[in-house]
Motif scaffolding. Sequence first.
Motif, PDB file in Angstrom:
ATOM      1  N   ALA A 264      58.447  81.126  21.335  1.00 44.52           N
ATOM      2  CA  ALA A 264      57.451  81.557  22.319  1.00 44.52           C
ATOM      3  C   ALA A 264      57.594  83.048  22.620  1.00 44.52           C
ATOM      4  CB  ALA A 264      57.596  80.730  23.599  1.00 44.52           C
ATOM      5  N   THR A 265      58.834  83.493  22.780  1.00 45.01           N
ATOM      6  CA  THR A 265      59.075  84.914  23.050  1.00 45.01           C
ATOM      7  C   THR A 265      58.676  85.776  21.867  1.00 45.01           C
ATOM      8  OG1 THR A 265      60.954  84.266  24.442  1.00 45.01           O
ATOM      9  CG2 THR A 265      60.798  86.578  23.809  1.00 45.01           C
ATOM     10  N   ALA A 266      58.979  85.313  20.659  1.00 46.04           N
ATOM     11  CA  ALA A 266      58.611  86.068  19.461  1.00 46.04           C
ATOM     12  C   ALA A 266      57.099  86.198  19.332  1.00 46.04           C
ATOM     13  CB  ALA A 266      59.196  85.394  18.225  1.00 46.04           C
ATOM     14  N   ALA A 267      56.362  85.117  19.632  1.00 44.65           N
ATOM     15  CA  ALA A 267      54.907  85.168  19.555  1.00 44.65           C
ATOM     16  C   ALA A 267      54.343  86.192  20.542  1.00 44.65           C
ATOM     17  CB  ALA A 267      54.326  83.786  19.835  1.00 44.65           C
ATOM     18  N   ILE A 268      54.884  86.208  21.758  1.00 46.83           N
ATOM     19  CA  ILE A 268      54.432  87.178  22.764  1.00 46.83           C
ATOM     20  C   ILE A 268      54.781  88.590  22.333  1.00 46.83           C
ATOM     21  CG2 ILE A 268      54.731  87.944  25.150  1.00 46.83           C
ATOM     22  CD1 ILE A 268      55.257  85.004  25.887  1.00 46.83           C
ATOM     23  N   ALA A 269      56.012  88.780  21.817  1.00 49.07           N
ATOM     24  CA  ALA A 269      56.463  90.107  21.390  1.00 49.07           C
ATOM     25  C   ALA A 269      55.617  90.629  20.231  1.00 49.07           C
ATOM     26  CB  ALA A 269      57.934  90.058  20.989  1.00 49.07           C
ATOM     27  N   VAL A 270      55.287  89.751  19.279  1.00 45.76           N
ATOM     28  CA  VAL A 270      54.463  90.169  18.140  1.00 45.76           C
ATOM     29  C   VAL A 270      53.052  90.519  18.610  1.00 45.76           C
ATOM     30  CG1 VAL A 270      53.381  89.358  16.008  1.00 45.76           C
ATOM     31  CG2 VAL A 270      55.804  88.907  16.426  1.00 45.76           C
ATOM     32  N   TRP A 271      52.499  89.742  19.547  1.00 48.59           N
ATOM     33  CA  TRP A 271      51.157  90.034  20.067  1.00 48.59           C
ATOM     34  C   TRP A 271      51.129  91.381  20.782  1.00 48.59           C
ATOM     35  CZ3 TRP A 271      49.345  90.372  25.229  1.00 48.59           C
ATOM     36  CH2 TRP A 271      47.951  90.473  25.340  1.00 48.59           C
ATOM     37  N   ILE A 272      52.135  91.613  21.634  1.00 50.43           N
ATOM     38  CA  ILE A 272      52.208  92.906  22.337  1.00 50.43           C
ATOM     39  C   ILE A 272      52.453  94.037  21.344  1.00 50.43           C
ATOM     40  CG2 ILE A 272      53.541  94.249  24.001  1.00 50.43           C
ATOM     41  CD1 ILE A 272      54.046  91.672  25.541  1.00 50.43           C
ATOM     42  N   GLY A 273      53.363  93.813  20.401  1.00 52.67           N
ATOM     43  CA  GLY A 273      53.664  94.839  19.412  1.00 52.67           C
ATOM     44  C   GLY A 273      52.457  95.196  18.564  1.00 52.67           C
ATOM     45  N   GLU A 274      51.662  94.200  18.175  1.00 54.68           N
ATOM     46  CA  GLU A 274      50.474  94.469  17.377  1.00 54.68           C
ATOM     47  C   GLU A 274      49.451  95.280  18.166  1.00 54.68           C
ATOM     48  OE1 GLU A 274      46.455  93.891  15.904  1.00 54.68           O
ATOM     49  OE2 GLU A 274      47.255  92.925  17.720  1.00 54.68           O
ATOM     50  N   ARG A 275      49.338  95.004  19.465  1.00 53.83           N
ATOM     51  CA  ARG A 275      48.398  95.756  20.303  1.00 53.83           C
ATOM     52  C   ARG A 275      48.836  97.211  20.446  1.00 53.83           C
ATOM     53  NH1 ARG A 275      44.430  94.303  23.796  1.00 53.83           N
ATOM     54  NH2 ARG A 275      43.972  95.729  25.519  1.00 53.83           N
ATOM     55  N   ILE A 276      50.132  97.433  20.705  1.00 51.96           N
ATOM     56  CA  ILE A 276      50.657  98.804  20.815  1.00 51.96           C
ATOM     57  C   ILE A 276      50.481  99.546  19.498  1.00 51.96           C
ATOM     58  CG2 ILE A 276      52.742 100.173  21.182  1.00 51.96           C
ATOM     59  CD1 ILE A 276      53.737  97.989  23.059  1.00 51.96           C
ATOM     60  N   TYR A 277      50.811  98.872  18.401  1.00 51.61           N
ATOM     61  CA  TYR A 277      50.715  99.482  17.068  1.00 51.61           C
ATOM     62  C   TYR A 277      49.275  99.880  16.756  1.00 51.61           C
ATOM     63  CZ  TYR A 277      51.243  99.785  11.959  1.00 51.61           C
ATOM     64  OH  TYR A 277      51.248 100.202  10.655  1.00 51.61           O
ATOM     65  N   ARG A 278      48.332  98.975  17.002  1.00 52.08           N
ATOM     66  CA  ARG A 278      46.922  99.236  16.686  1.00 52.08           C
ATOM     67  C   ARG A 278      46.348 100.362  17.533  1.00 52.08           C
ATOM     68  NH1 ARG A 278      43.244  96.309  19.326  1.00 52.08           N
ATOM     69  NH2 ARG A 278      44.734  94.585  19.500  1.00 52.08           N
TER      70      ARG A 278
END
Length: 379
Positions: A347-361
Amino acid sequence: MSTPTPTRADRSRPADRADRAAPRFVDSVALIAGREIRMRFRSKAFLWSTAVLMLAVLASVVLGSIFGAQESTTKVAVVAGASVAVDGNDALEPVPAYDQDEAEEMLRAGEVEAIVAPAASEPLGITVIGLDSPPESVVAALAVEPTVELLEPAATDPTLAYLVAFGFGLVFFMSAITFGSTIAQSVVEEKQTRVVEILLSTVSARALLTGKVIGNSVMAFAQIVAIAVLAIIGLLVTGQRVLLGGLGTSVIWFVVFFAVGFVMLAALFAATAAMVSRAEDIGSVTTPVTMLVMIPYFLIIFFNDDPTVLAVMSYVPFSAPVGMPMRVFLGEAQWWEPFASLAILLATAAIAVWIGERIYRNSLLKTGPRVRLGEALQG
């Protein structure tokens, strides 16, 4: 004057070019992942660092075997009546004891490694007594194995427990730092050279990030597998099979937790690096992620025998990849605990990847000063 009528082939060309210009998401990810893997194999720094790490592992296995094979005398407390079994044995140094109580005091004080006491009920007439682990050197020196007793039995050999904790912590730390830094460097280099603008004209930012994470994850696992195979072969060849016992289940859980945890950290390394445009600024933005890797490493090294610390580590997402496998190895975790910890980590990894993808984009095409976190999240 007549206008030429477009043929069917001419009308189909724009559509064909559009199809070729918009590859599928999976194809884009595979393309970027393959590019990352090729770049790592072409990097002399990566190849040399991997070779040095593998040689260090092999050297530690060989040196451990050499030093472990060196003969040394072992002090044993000999209770009256058992001296016959020890006399003339060059591997044992007898220390006379008046009775078993005196011998136990010497053992607890660390003056001797074990006790050799008479035992009329035993076939050999003696028994060997250890403190918290079987005195293997004494048993081996006596040639014939007598009955072994423990005054304070330990569930796991402390030395083996420390080696396992050190191994889990080192593998997770080195892989996360090495490939996390590689991802961060790659992101900033693409921004600095404007290569990312060319890439984004063909693939999406999500595909670009996914490909980088997958490509570097494959390389990380390949490196770990190579090191693990080399270490296992070295232990088997040098006869140190005892270090391989009891590791099966904990190693499987470590691999599972490592896979999820590394993807989470890789996405965060890429996202934070996208917020800057110069290589000199990478350290400042990736420091928080680096600390999330370093803290579990030091905790598992210094508190590998503390059940409370390990229990907390096993449920904190960033330390669970080393904390939970260690508890499984020590036999302290209930059957359901690894599954509960893994669910929290997923669950934490999914949230981290979602946030990371938004920051990256939102940060990838912004050059100049460092992009603020709030601005990167809002877009």
